[in-house]
Design a protein around this motif. Structure first.
Motif, PDB file in Angstrom:
ATOM      1  N   THR A 175      38.264  54.523  33.623  1.00  0.00           N
ATOM      2  CA  THR A 175      38.533  55.902  34.038  1.00  0.00           C
ATOM      3  C   THR A 175      38.139  56.167  35.484  1.00  0.00           C
ATOM      4  OG1 THR A 175      36.385  56.579  33.159  1.00  0.00           O
ATOM      5  CG2 THR A 175      38.282  56.780  31.699  1.00  0.00           C
ATOM      6  N   ASN A 176      37.341  55.284  36.074  1.00  0.00           N
ATOM      7  CA  ASN A 176      36.901  55.467  37.457  1.00  0.00           C
ATOM      8  C   ASN A 176      37.291  54.276  38.328  1.00  0.00           C
ATOM      9  OD1 ASN A 176      34.918  58.006  37.467  1.00  0.00           O
ATOM     10  ND2 ASN A 176      34.515  56.844  35.591  1.00  0.00           N
ATOM     11  N   PHE A 177      38.420  53.654  38.019  1.00  0.00           N
ATOM     12  CA  PHE A 177      38.796  52.432  38.738  1.00  0.00           C
ATOM     13  C   PHE A 177      39.124  52.705  40.198  1.00  0.00           C
ATOM     14  CE2 PHE A 177      42.954  54.103  37.758  1.00  0.00           C
ATOM     15  CZ  PHE A 177      43.768  53.659  38.792  1.00  0.00           C
ATOM     16  N   ARG A 178      39.463  53.960  40.536  1.00  0.00           N
ATOM     17  CA  ARG A 178      39.841  54.272  41.922  1.00  0.00           C
ATOM     18  C   ARG A 178      38.686  54.050  42.895  1.00  0.00           C
ATOM     19  NH1 ARG A 178      44.353  57.330  40.812  1.00  0.00           N
ATOM     20  NH2 ARG A 178      45.944  56.764  42.297  1.00  0.00           N
ATOM     21  N   SER A 179      37.457  54.188  42.428  1.00  0.00           N
ATOM     22  CA  SER A 179      36.301  54.063  43.317  1.00  0.00           C
ATOM     23  C   SER A 179      35.723  52.653  43.338  1.00  0.00           C
ATOM     24  CB  SER A 179      35.201  55.053  42.879  1.00  0.00           C
ATOM     25  OG  SER A 179      34.813  54.809  41.541  1.00  0.00           O
ATOM     26  N   LEU A 180      36.383  51.698  42.689  1.00  0.00           N
ATOM     27  CA  LEU A 180      35.897  50.323  42.682  1.00  0.00           C
ATOM     28  C   LEU A 180      35.984  49.716  44.082  1.00  0.00           C
ATOM     29  CD1 LEU A 180      37.514  49.045  39.355  1.00  0.00           C
ATOM     30  CD2 LEU A 180      35.060  49.125  39.843  1.00  0.00           C
ATOM     31  N   GLY A 181      34.915  49.047  44.499  1.00  0.00           N
ATOM     32  CA  GLY A 181      34.901  48.375  45.791  1.00  0.00           C
ATOM     33  C   GLY A 181      35.332  46.934  45.662  1.00  0.00           C
ATOM     34  N   TRP A 182      35.576  46.284  46.788  1.00  0.00           N
ATOM     35  CA  TRP A 182      36.081  44.915  46.785  1.00  0.00           C
ATOM     36  C   TRP A 182      35.105  43.939  46.141  1.00  0.00           C
ATOM     37  CZ3 TRP A 182      40.973  43.918  47.516  1.00  0.00           C
ATOM     38  CH2 TRP A 182      41.745  44.748  48.324  1.00  0.00           C
ATOM     39  N   HIS A 183      33.807  44.233  46.198  1.00  0.00           N
ATOM     40  CA  HIS A 183      32.809  43.306  45.667  1.00  0.00           C
ATOM     41  C   HIS A 183      32.295  43.726  44.292  1.00  0.00           C
ATOM     42  CE1 HIS A 183      32.237  40.691  49.209  1.00  0.00           C
ATOM     43  NE2 HIS A 183      32.576  41.762  49.900  1.00  0.00           N
ATOM     44  N   ASP A 184      32.854  44.786  43.726  1.00  0.00           N
ATOM     45  CA  ASP A 184      32.398  45.244  42.412  1.00  0.00           C
ATOM     46  C   ASP A 184      32.886  44.302  41.318  1.00  0.00           C
ATOM     47  OD1 ASP A 184      31.248  47.317  43.701  1.00  0.00           O
ATOM     48  OD2 ASP A 184      32.616  48.864  42.989  1.00  0.00           O
ATOM     49  N   ASP A 185      32.089  44.207  40.253  1.00  0.00           N
ATOM     50  CA  ASP A 185      32.410  43.266  39.181  1.00  0.00           C
ATOM     51  C   ASP A 185      33.733  43.597  38.495  1.00  0.00           C
ATOM     52  OD1 ASP A 185      30.074  41.932  39.702  1.00  0.00           O
ATOM     53  OD2 ASP A 185      28.912  42.990  38.185  1.00  0.00           O
ATOM     54  N   PHE A 186      34.064  44.877  38.382  1.00  0.00           N
ATOM     55  CA  PHE A 186      35.275  45.282  37.671  1.00  0.00           C
ATOM     56  C   PHE A 186      36.448  45.537  38.609  1.00  0.00           C
ATOM     57  CE2 PHE A 186      32.433  45.890  34.129  1.00  0.00           C
ATOM     58  CZ  PHE A 186      33.240  45.688  33.014  1.00  0.00           C
ATOM     59  N   MET A 187      36.331  45.108  39.863  1.00  0.00           N
ATOM     60  CA  MET A 187      37.413  45.326  40.814  1.00  0.00           C
ATOM     61  C   MET A 187      38.761  44.780  40.326  1.00  0.00           C
ATOM     62  SD  MET A 187      39.312  43.697  43.341  1.00  0.00           S
ATOM     63  CE  MET A 187      40.533  44.514  44.329  1.00  0.00           C
ATOM     64  N   PRO A 188      38.839  43.614  39.631  1.00  0.00           N
ATOM     65  CA  PRO A 188      40.142  43.126  39.151  1.00  0.00           C
ATOM     66  C   PRO A 188      40.857  44.093  38.210  1.00  0.00           C
ATOM     67  CG  PRO A 188      38.534  41.355  39.110  1.00  0.00           C
ATOM     68  CD  PRO A 188      37.775  42.601  39.420  1.00  0.00           C
ATOM     69  N   LEU A 189      40.104  45.026  37.633  1.00  0.00           N
ATOM     70  CA  LEU A 189      40.726  46.007  36.751  1.00  0.00           C
ATOM     71  C   LEU A 189      41.755  46.849  37.503  1.00  0.00           C
ATOM     72  CD1 LEU A 189      40.401  46.793  33.756  1.00  0.00           C
ATOM     73  CD2 LEU A 189      38.820  48.584  34.492  1.00  0.00           C
ATOM     74  N   GLY A 190      41.472  47.169  38.766  1.00  0.00           N
ATOM     75  CA  GLY A 190      42.418  47.934  39.570  1.00  0.00           C
ATOM     76  C   GLY A 190      43.719  47.181  39.787  1.00  0.00           C
ATOM     77  N   ASP A 191      43.629  45.868  40.023  1.00  0.00           N
ATOM     78  CA  ASP A 191      44.833  45.052  40.181  1.00  0.00           C
ATOM     79  C   ASP A 191      45.647  45.023  38.895  1.00  0.00           C
ATOM     80  OD1 ASP A 191      44.115  44.530  42.736  1.00  0.00           O
ATOM     81  OD2 ASP A 191      43.884  42.373  42.510  1.00  0.00           O
ATOM     82  N   LEU A 192      44.964  44.879  37.767  1.00  0.00           N
ATOM     83  CA  LEU A 192      45.664  44.838  36.477  1.00  0.00           C
ATOM     84  C   LEU A 192      46.401  46.143  36.218  1.00  0.00           C
ATOM     85  CD1 LEU A 192      46.291  43.478  33.779  1.00  0.00           C
ATOM     86  CD2 LEU A 192      44.101  44.340  32.919  1.00  0.00           C
ATOM     87  N   ILE A 193      45.786  47.264  36.540  1.00  0.00           N
ATOM     88  CA  ILE A 193      46.439  48.565  36.345  1.00  0.00           C
ATOM     89  C   ILE A 193      47.664  48.691  37.240  1.00  0.00           C
ATOM     90  CG2 ILE A 193      46.119  51.048  36.692  1.00  0.00           C
ATOM     91  CD1 ILE A 193      43.189  50.617  35.787  1.00  0.00           C
ATOM     92  N   ALA A 194      47.552  48.241  38.487  1.00  0.00           N
ATOM     93  CA  ALA A 194      48.695  48.318  39.407  1.00  0.00           C
ATOM     94  C   ALA A 194      49.853  47.464  38.912  1.00  0.00           C
ATOM     95  CB  ALA A 194      48.259  47.880  40.802  1.00  0.00           C
ATOM     96  N   TYR A 195      49.576  46.235  38.504  1.00  0.00           N
ATOM     97  CA  TYR A 195      50.642  45.379  37.976  1.00  0.00           C
ATOM     98  C   TYR A 195      51.197  45.935  36.670  1.00  0.00           C
ATOM     99  CZ  TYR A 195      50.183  41.504  41.292  1.00  0.00           C
ATOM    100  OH  TYR A 195      50.217  40.729  42.423  1.00  0.00           O
ATOM    101  N   GLY A 196      50.325  46.504  35.846  1.00  0.00           N
ATOM    102  CA  GLY A 196      50.799  47.108  34.606  1.00  0.00           C
ATOM    103  C   GLY A 196      51.757  48.254  34.859  1.00  0.00           C
ATOM    104  N   LEU A 197      51.467  49.090  35.853  1.00  0.00           N
ATOM    105  CA  LEU A 197      52.380  50.180  36.205  1.00  0.00           C
ATOM    106  C   LEU A 197      53.701  49.641  36.746  1.00  0.00           C
ATOM    107  CD1 LEU A 197      50.094  52.866  37.862  1.00  0.00           C
ATOM    108  CD2 LEU A 197      51.277  53.022  35.685  1.00  0.00           C
ATOM    109  N   ALA A 198      53.625  48.559  37.527  1.00  0.00           N
ATOM    110  CA  ALA A 198      54.863  47.945  38.025  1.00  0.00           C
ATOM    111  C   ALA A 198      55.726  47.459  36.863  1.00  0.00           C
ATOM    112  CB  ALA A 198      54.526  46.783  38.960  1.00  0.00           C
TER     113      ALA A 198
END
Length: 716
Positions: A175-198
């Motif tokens: 629910t807070n993936f927008r604030s994930l930084g490049w070095h955060d452990d859950f940062m890959p979650l943002g990539d997965l959401i972007a590809y999922g939307l695509a």
């Protein structure tokens, strides 16, 4: 069975393959559902916290577009999508309307459009609006791979942080993936959401495009309108500087004016958008039969070339010229072969003039004054000769060193890579990337999106994602139908050879729009494949099963052994001695220098930070040692569960916590040991068995890797 192929043989192995394809399609749809839910939760979280972001407005607007119209709604969505990354900044610059935006606000637009179409299909009374999302199994396979790769990267990140997570932590980061930084452990979650939307965009647009006889027009007309608006804004920015961030007002400012970014956040992303017009619209130009459309297409192509030049993205401009030259030569060879030799001769003469002009400017540098980056390049060539070319190349973002580091990292895990979203974080580890520049920068992206995909997803992931893009070419009965959309996609992808405009996720969604058009043409008129009783060798289990066993076996071995190889050892990013933070937190290792004559140390621990459930699941252990600081050759002490150290321990204590409570850690040494500590290198070392990342457990947005909170340290 897949709609792209009609099988006429009744064979059990083909039926199993068909079920596998249905599984990939369903799993891909599940990932798209998760991505849309994540965007919705993020928008809801923004609203309830009364944060003034533009994203929820995009979501509502796109939901209305998806609900009230399939054709014009789709056109509105395609037009707005590439304008959303920096639209809020232009509102501020030109109209004085101040509104903030989270990273990649166009994701909200995509999610709203998807929800609108799905709701219209479910609740709409018109039977024509009942359109079930269609996920090509090739895209579903790619999404499945990306999902696995992202999960693998998260697990590796947690291991590096020596931290744990929970269901609450996963939901919190979702629910807070927008604030994930490049070095955060859950940062890959943002990539997965972007590809999922695509993938979701492909699934919801495909039925509409397959039904329409004017599917090219449905996509390219709003696409061209968006390019035209962005190009005009870019020209205004280059002439006046309005709409540019302050950091770009003096960047490559020369006699041609300022740089141009249009509605994109940087010059390379804007150049990538303009490449669709400069290069990618030629296929539609030759495909359309309307003269008015041809004139309009030529106008947009001209505007795109002018805006591309004004963007001052040098690498992108060179790629555009090179690809256009290749396309022109191919066209002349195919349709005007009589003029081919004359064109080649003209190009040779032109090349000689360019080289002559360059050498002339090398000796008359004053003539190049005011040409910005060209002046800098000429000066370096004149100063350093051929060696200056290498230095000038380094000035282009340090790409040679980045590419070398990328290939070095890929060679460590060639099959499955670092995991989706892992490049930036791992490139900062100098002992892994062997790049001082990347380590100094704290990590960086690859400046080549395809290379980054290879490093993050390995050969297997790169092949699967490439297969999802080129599969329609082998499915379609008439491949000429695919030319306009493939050329448009090529224009967008060209900008990712020496940059990474697809990291601006609105551009990734735009690529998905073009890919959905490609699949629509392929699936509406697929090839018919006759399968004989002695079907193709590929389907025979005696050949397939051994290949799959070897492939899965080697991949599983690479993944397994990666957890015991650098850089994925437990605690790499946390079991490092650091000073206390301003609020009193240690890392996984905490050291205290002991004055001469010290008899002992007492550490007052305020709190452990971990949740009660986490402590019950994984109790926290600690060991405190007093070491003399004297080097003992060949001595290296290590105990199971604790990190080794190079000096013998004079005294130690071991602690274990299963609940979060204040504690006093006290350790003393004997009178005979004080003499051994009688130097300026003695110290107390506190080592923990694990670290704590508040964000990973859903406690807060704090993504620091913490140990325990120390209230006071006393020596006596």
């Amino acid at each position: 069975m897949d709609p792209s192929v009609t099988y006429t043989a009744n064979n059990p192995y083909l039926r199993y393959f068909a079920r596998l394809k249905h599984f990939f399609s369903a799993f891909g749809l599940a990932i798209t559902f998760l991505s849309v839910i994540a965007i919705g939760l993020s928008a809801f979280n923004t609203v309830i916290h009364q944060q003034q972001f533009i994203g929820p407005a995009y979501l509502i607007a796109a939901l209305i577009l998806g609900w009230f119209g399939s054709s014009w709604g789709m056109g509105g969505f395609i037009f707005l999508l590439p304008l959303t990354p920096n639209f809020h900044a232009q509102l501020q610059a030109f109209l004085g309307i101040s509104i903030a935006a989270q990273p990649n606000p166009g994701l909200d637009l995509a999610a709203g459009f998807i929800v609108g179409i799905v709701l219209r299909s479910i609740l709409g009374k018109n039977p024509a609006s009942k359109q079930i999302p269609c996920m090509p199994w090739q895209v579903g396979l790619a999404l499945s791979l990306i999902g696995f790769s992202a999960c693998l990267a998260i697990v590796r990140n947690l291991r590096q942080s020596a931290a744990s997570t929970s269901f609450e932590g996963i939901f919190f980061n979702l629910t807070n993936f927008r604030s994930l930084g490049w070095h955060d452990d859950f940062m890959p979650l943002g990539d997965l959401i972007a590809y999922g939307l695509a993938g979701a965009i492909i699934a919801v647009m495909l039925p509409t495009l397959m039904k329409s006889e004017k599917r090219n027009r449905l996509v390219f007309q709003p696409l061209m309108a968006g390019i035209g608006v962005a190009a005009i804004l870019g020209i205004i920015q280059a002439v006046t500087g309005y709409g540019l961030p302050e950091a770009l007002l003096n960047f490559r400012n020369d006699r041609f004016g300022f740089v141009a970014i249009g509605f994109q956040p940087d010059i390379h992303a804007f150049a990538g958008h303009m490449l669709i017009g400069a290069v990618g619209l030629w296929g539609y130009f030759f495909a359309t039969q309307s003269k008015d459309e041809k004139y309009f297409t030529l106008l947009i192509i001209g505007l795109a070339w002018l805006a591309l030049l004004l963007s001052k993205s040098r690498a992108t401009l060179i790629l555009a010229c090179f690809f256009t030259l290749l396309g022109t030569l191919y066209f002349i060879w195919q349709y005007r072969r009589a003029y081919f030799k004359r064109v080649i001769l003209s190009l040779i003469v032109l090349g000689l003039f360019v080289l002559g002009g360059l050498f002339y400017l090398l000796n008359h540098r004053e003539l190049a004054t005011g040409l910005g980056w060209l002046t800098q390049l000429i000066n370096k060539l004149n100063q350093f000769g051929i060696a200056g070319l290498g230095e000038a190349t380094q000035n282009f973002g340090g790409r040679p060193e980045i590419y070398t580091a990328a290939l070095r990292m890929w060679s460590e895990f060639p099959l499955m890579g670092l995991g989706q979203g892992g490049f930036f974080r791992q490139s900062a580890e100098i002992n892994f990337s062997h790049s001082f520049m990347l380590a100094r920068w704290g990590g960086e992206n690859a400046h080549n999106y395809f290379l980054q995909v290879l490093v993050e997803n390995g050969l297997i992931g790169f092949a699967i994602m490439g297969f999802a893009v080129i599969a329609p070419f082998f499915i379609a009965a008439n491949r000429r139908d695919l030319l306009p959309s493939y050329l448009g996609l090529t224009g967008l992808l060209l900008a990712n050879i020496l940059a990474h405009s697809l990291l601006i996720r609105e551009n990734l969604i735009l690529a998905a729009v073009l890919l959905s058009l490609i699949y629509a043409w392929a699936l509406i008129n697929p090839k018919v494949k006759q399968v004989r009783s002695n079907f193709h060798l590929f389907y025979k289990p005696i050949f397939v099963i051994p290949v799959l066993i070897v492939l899965f076996g080697t991949t599983a071995f690479e993944i397994y052994q990666s957890f015991y190889r650098f850089p994925y050892q437990t605690g790499l990013n946390c079991m490092v001695a650091r000073p206390l933070t301003n609020d009193g937190w240690t890392s996984g290792i905490f050291e205290v220098a002991l004055p001469i004559g010290t008899k002992g140390i007492e550490i007052d621990i305020n709190q452990l930070g971990r949740t009660p459930a986490d402590l019950l699941r994984r109790p926290l252990g600690a060991r405190i040692d007093i070491v003399s600081g004297k080097w003992v050759p060949g001595f290296r002490k290590a105990e199971e569960g604790y990190y080794s150290y190079d000096h013998p321990s004079l005294a130690h204590g071991i602690y274990l916590w299963q609940e979060n409570r204040p504690t006093k850690l006290k350790l003393t040494i004997t009178e005979s040991q004080i003499a051994e500590l009688n130097n300026d290198k003695g110290k107390a070392i506190l080592r923990l068995t694990s670290c704590f990342v508040p964000r990973d457990l859903g406690v807060s947005l704090d993504s620091r890797r913490l140990g325990i909170q120390v209230q006071q340290v006393q020596t006596f």
